[in-house]
Write a protein that holds these residues in place. Sequence first.
Motif, PDB file in Angstrom:
ATOM      1  N   ALA A 101      -1.608   5.861   4.571  1.00 24.57           N
ATOM      2  CA  ALA A 101      -3.037   5.629   4.352  1.00 24.57           C
ATOM      3  C   ALA A 101      -3.707   5.122   5.625  1.00 24.57           C
ATOM      4  CB  ALA A 101      -3.223   4.623   3.222  1.00 24.57           C
ATOM      5  N   HIS A 106      -7.340   6.014   5.258  1.00 15.62           N
ATOM      6  CA  HIS A 106      -7.463   5.813   3.829  1.00 15.62           C
ATOM      7  C   HIS A 106      -7.119   4.376   3.468  1.00 15.62           C
ATOM      8  CE1 HIS A 106      -7.108  10.272   3.596  1.00 15.62           C
ATOM      9  NE2 HIS A 106      -7.793  10.130   2.472  1.00 15.62           N
ATOM     10  N   CYS A 178     -11.032  10.826  -3.183  1.00 13.04           N
ATOM     11  CA  CYS A 178     -10.017   9.933  -3.730  1.00 13.04           C
ATOM     12  C   CYS A 178      -9.011  10.731  -4.546  1.00 13.04           C
ATOM     13  CB  CYS A 178     -10.643   8.820  -4.565  1.00 13.04           C
ATOM     14  SG  CYS A 178     -11.915   9.361  -5.727  1.00 13.04           S
ATOM     15  N   SER A 198      -7.849   6.530  -1.182  1.00 17.11           N
ATOM     16  CA  SER A 198      -9.247   6.908  -0.979  1.00 17.11           C
ATOM     17  C   SER A 198      -9.628   6.808   0.484  1.00 17.11           C
ATOM     18  CB  SER A 198     -10.176   5.996  -1.799  1.00 17.11           C
ATOM     19  OG  SER A 198     -10.003   6.191  -3.177  1.00 17.11           O
ATOM     20  N   GLY A 199     -10.611   7.636   0.886  1.00 15.81           N
ATOM     21  CA  GLY A 199     -11.100   7.598   2.249  1.00 15.81           C
ATOM     22  C   GLY A 199     -12.341   8.455   2.403  1.00 15.81           C
TER      23      GLY A 199
END
Length: 424
Positions: A101, A106, A178, A198-199
């Motif tokens: 991530a 993310h 996401c 998520s990002g």
Amino acid sequence: MADDDVREQASICAVRPGTDLGRHARMLSQLHDAVLSGDAAPDRARRLIARSWDRVRAQGVNPDAGDPPGPLDAGQVEQRRSTSPLVPVLPALRSALTSVAEDARHVMVVTDADGVLLWREGSTAVRRRADGLGFTEGANWSECSVGTNAIGTALAEGGPVQIFSAEHFVRSHHRWTCTAAPVHDPRSGELLGVVDVSGPAETIHPTTVALVNTAVRLAEAGLWQRHEARLEALRTIGAPMLAGTSGPGLVVDDHGWVAAVTGLPGVERVAAPSADRLIAVHGIGPCLPEPVPGGWLLRPADSGSSRMRLRLDLDARPPQAVVEGSSRWVHPLSTRHAEVLVLLARAGTAGLDSAALSESLYGDRAHLVTVRAEMSRLRRGLGGILLARPYRIAPEVELDLTGLRESRVVRDSAAPGIAALRDS
């Protein structure tokens, strides 16, 4: 990976490799505006998104809403963390997702079964941007709070979800992507929480679906290993008990998983025991649960016939599975579980696998995770009456379907499985 799993993953991905993300985001934004203005039907979106938009519009979610309500205070968050059944598998989730991530811009979050964010890790810059959306520890990201999003929609759908740009219902989320998947208790099928990555929208990638799914499967495997360790400890208590008994018997945990057995062929699971009712065990008949340290001892309630009869009463409220043998007991059913039992009754000894059940229940094969969780919950209540691989009613259980086609519910139901019985 099995073909059905590959198809399931493809149906979850929000974009295909090589998609022009800017153009796709603009198309989704135009569709979002058209649906909200009434100029287009939600079903022009992906089926997953259309279902979610229908739900959140019915719940009155404001597409121009700001931050989610809350968040919970630090004390409440800590209390939820301390009681979360996901604590033992956090290291595995962090190992699988946190560094990835960070590299991919993310954040990785873990929620509880209510959609409340309990842990959040990953890119510092993205965490700061997430703060502006209220995507913080203690915030509730269920659909009823913030509309269509991977966490809330994964909770509502009971399976993995990827959301891109204007597939989010709330406009302030359109710059995000996401991917989330629910974590289930492998013993009972109970929903424990959601893992999400998520990002920024431009960082979306189809492989993120496989990454999150793999992390969730590792977590569930870790929970299963802990379950097996507890069963082994129970086995050391139960085996000597059974050695001193005459006739068949079992020692099981609180979820009905068998730790030790005597006088029976291999039995994997029975219904979850309770001190106030008999348990129907395939091959024995009604058994009387007796508490032992860490579980239950099950022995035949009497010397009557072990033959069992299963009758479905769909007109009862709620529907009921009525099991009759040397005694009689009634198990209440949800509408979905009643529908599953109708399908299995029609399938006979051949049974149905997860993909066939998904197609019969939902019209596609994209709900394998949901089906497996539902079947685990149903087997927790009915135990040895239902067998797995494939799912089927135990061959020695006599089915009483007398009058089922004339049932009011069968006549009026729009549920695919029950309607199929009416039309067969």
